[in-house]
Design a protein around this motif. Structure first.
Motif, PDB file in Angstrom:
ATOM      1  N   UNK A 101       0.791  -1.378  -0.038  1.00 34.47           N
ATOM      2  CA  UNK A 101      -0.001  -0.209  -0.167  1.00 34.47           C
ATOM      3  C   UNK A 101       0.964   1.429  -0.017  1.00 34.47           C
ATOM      4  N   UNK A 102       2.178   0.966   0.084  1.00 36.91           N
ATOM      5  CA  UNK A 102       2.973   2.272   0.182  1.00 36.91           C
ATOM      6  C   UNK A 102       4.471   2.013   0.177  1.00 36.91           C
ATOM      7  N   UNK A 103       5.514   2.869  -0.273  1.00 41.46           N
ATOM      8  CA  UNK A 103       6.748   2.802  -0.152  1.00 41.46           C
ATOM      9  C   UNK A 103       7.411   3.897   0.320  1.00 41.46           C
ATOM     10  N   UNK A 104       8.513   3.458   0.973  1.00 44.55           N
ATOM     11  CA  UNK A 104       9.435   4.406   1.655  1.00 44.55           C
ATOM     12  C   UNK A 104      10.582   4.200   1.030  1.00 44.55           C
ATOM     13  N   UNK A 105      11.507   5.117   0.764  1.00 46.76           N
ATOM     14  CA  UNK A 105      12.788   4.962   0.213  1.00 46.76           C
ATOM     15  C   UNK A 105      13.922   5.296   1.236  1.00 46.76           C
ATOM     16  N   UNK A 106      15.211   4.544   1.191  1.00 45.84           N
ATOM     17  CA  UNK A 106      16.248   4.812   2.193  1.00 45.84           C
ATOM     18  C   UNK A 106      17.439   5.363   1.302  1.00 45.84           C
ATOM     19  N   UNK A 107      18.335   6.089   1.988  1.00 46.68           N
ATOM     20  CA  UNK A 107      19.631   6.458   1.372  1.00 46.68           C
ATOM     21  C   UNK A 107      19.180   7.523   0.305  1.00 46.68           C
ATOM     22  N   UNK A 108      18.351   8.258   0.596  1.00 45.41           N
ATOM     23  CA  UNK A 108      18.028   9.323  -0.481  1.00 45.41           C
ATOM     24  C   UNK A 108      19.086  10.501  -0.270  1.00 45.41           C
ATOM     25  N   UNK A 109      19.512  11.067  -1.423  1.00 45.69           N
ATOM     26  CA  UNK A 109      20.543  11.941  -1.396  1.00 45.69           C
ATOM     27  C   UNK A 109      19.977  13.558  -1.269  1.00 45.69           C
TER      28      UNK A 109
END
Length: 455
Positions: free
Chosen positions: A161-169
């Motif tokens: 139902x959703x996405x979260x992103x890691x290590x975003x610059x």
């Protein structure tokens, strides 16, 4: 392997109100599930909400971190160790008083011991949990679109139902990722920026237990980052759904069935303990905790449980506490019932040698010793067949047994998750059972009844 929707049975009874509940899955290991989970648990708690953490798989370490972040003991959900019915019962029992239930997955979302079996996706399917997918966005941008699309459509009944992103610059980097979400029909709920201060340091057994690493402060740091760049309110909204009512028998107060006196080692050296194992022991008798590091005498006992943990980090203190070593030795020699797992088994031996080979005398009951020299990881699920009965657990250790001649439990075979025989012994001396296997008996308390002779 595509698993049909009919494989999963939905809960038959639901509460009248909705509750936010979700599983944090990942595209692979190393995406930052634990960091995100710790941050979300603390951020939700800071909003004045009661949050109940769960962990997929047999891991002992992540639940300790969850407990510090959430202020509640985390509960393991494992489809190799327990039946689907038991998993549902655990989830409803421990989650009933919480406002939010958060489950951290294991490895990649669909990674199991065999295809999807034992995977985070299987747990999400059993519990009908919505999934929040965390993706490592380092060195990628719009190319996450086919990844999102594939994960969303591979098993349609697993609801991402959703996405979260890691290590975003940067925010610009996130714009590309958000566009990928929009084009694949997966809602973007935010990101964690690339930040070394919110990366958990490693240790040879997983996450750090260094005393200088303060997890409470770390949870605050990650929660601060989470609150900056993740839409927590929206996350709670999209994951709100009816919560299953616990079974009537699960809500009954624990009333020990006998006067069995149960003593459990629990301190810095011995703490690999499933919460549900302890709850089931409390149904069998009076539970008392003791510390092999600090106490000098074993409490009056009919059954003693020495769980695993980190005895190798406390060798000098364990060895120096001769009174406790003698007390345990006398208990075992007098025919007391005892179960020792992994580190607990090492403690019962003649000595433990550290990584440099220095030997520290231990309880000297089991005629064998353990060493941390030339450490090599041995791990995996274990199925034990003993006298026609089946017990399950897992093995995870770097030490090995040396100079031993303890007899094995008769009429016993040990298998891995694929059904192949393995050479993990289960030792039996007098009324002591000892093994590298960490057993789960939360669903089958007759395991302990068998060991204690009280069937």
């Amino acid at each position: 392997m595509i698993i049909p929707l009919a494989h999963y049975k939905m809960f038959s009874h639901f509460s009248t109100s909705n509750k936010s509940q979700f599983l944090i899955g990942a595209t692979s290991s190393g995406c930052g599930k634990t960091t995100l989970t710790i941050g979300l648990l603390r951020a939700i708690r800071k909003r004045g909400l009661q949050v109940q953490p769960f962990k997929c798989g047999p891991d002992y370490l992540d639940p300790k971190h969850h407990a510090i972040a959430a202020g509640k003991n985390a509960i393991n959900l494992d489809s190799f160790l327990a039946s689907a019915g038991h998993i549902k019962s655990l989830y409803s029992y421990y989650g009933q008083q919480a406002d939010v239930c958060v489950t951290e997955g294991v490895m990649g979302l669909f990674d199991g011991y065999k295809d999807m079996q034992g995977s985070s996706a299987e747990i999400a399917g059993i519990l009908d949990q919505p999934v929040i997918l965390i993706i490592n966005a380092r060195s990628s941008a719009y190319s996450v679109a086919p990844i999102l699309y594939g994960f969303k459509h591979f098993q349609p009944h697993i609801r991402i139902v959703g996405a979260i992103f890691n290590f975003v610059s940067s925010p610009t980097h996130y714009d590309y990722l958000r566009q990928a979400c929009q084009d694949t029909g997966v809602e973007a709920l935010g990101y964690l920026r690339k930040c070394q201060s919110i990366e958990i340091p490693s240790r040879h057994l997983g996450l750090s237990i260094d005393t200088e690493f303060c997890l409470d402060e770390f949870a605050e740091q990650v929660a601060t980052e989470v609150e900056k760049t993740i839409d927590i309110q929206r996350l709670l909204e999209v994951t709100s759904q009816p919560f299953p009512q616990p079974a009537e028998e699960s809500t009954e107060a624990i009333s020990p069935a006998s006067g069995l006196r149960i003593s459990i080692a629990q301190d810095e050296a011995f703490n690999f303990i499933y919460a549900e194992n302890i709850r089931s022991l409390k149904k069998l008798g009076q539970v008392t905790f003791f510390s092999p590091l600090q106490d000098t005498q074993l409490p009056p006992s009919d059954f003693v449980y020495l769980p695993g943990g980190y005895p190798e980090f406390y060798l000098q203190r364990l060895s120096a506490n001769q009174e406790m070593r003698q007390s345990l030795l006398a208990y075992c020699q007098s025919g007391g019932h005892l179960l020792a797992e992994c580190g607990g088994m090492m403690y019962l031996g003649e000595f433990i040698a550290d990584a440099e080979g220095k030997k520290y005398p231990m309880c000297q009951y089991l005629p064998q010793a353990a060493t941390m020299e030339n450490m090599k990881l041995k791990l995996g699920y274990r199925k034990v067949i003993c006298n026609g009965q089946e017990w399950r657990g897992h093995e995870f250790h770097y030490s090995r047994i040396v100079a031993g001649s303890v007899p094995s439990l008769p009429r016993t075979q040990v298998y891995n998750a694929q059904g192949t025989k393995v050479d993990t012994p289960i030792y039996s001396l007098n009324r002591t059972i000892a093994s590298y296997i960490h057993f789960y008996w939360g669903e089958k308390t007759d395991f302990i009844s068998m060991i204690t002779g009280r069937t």
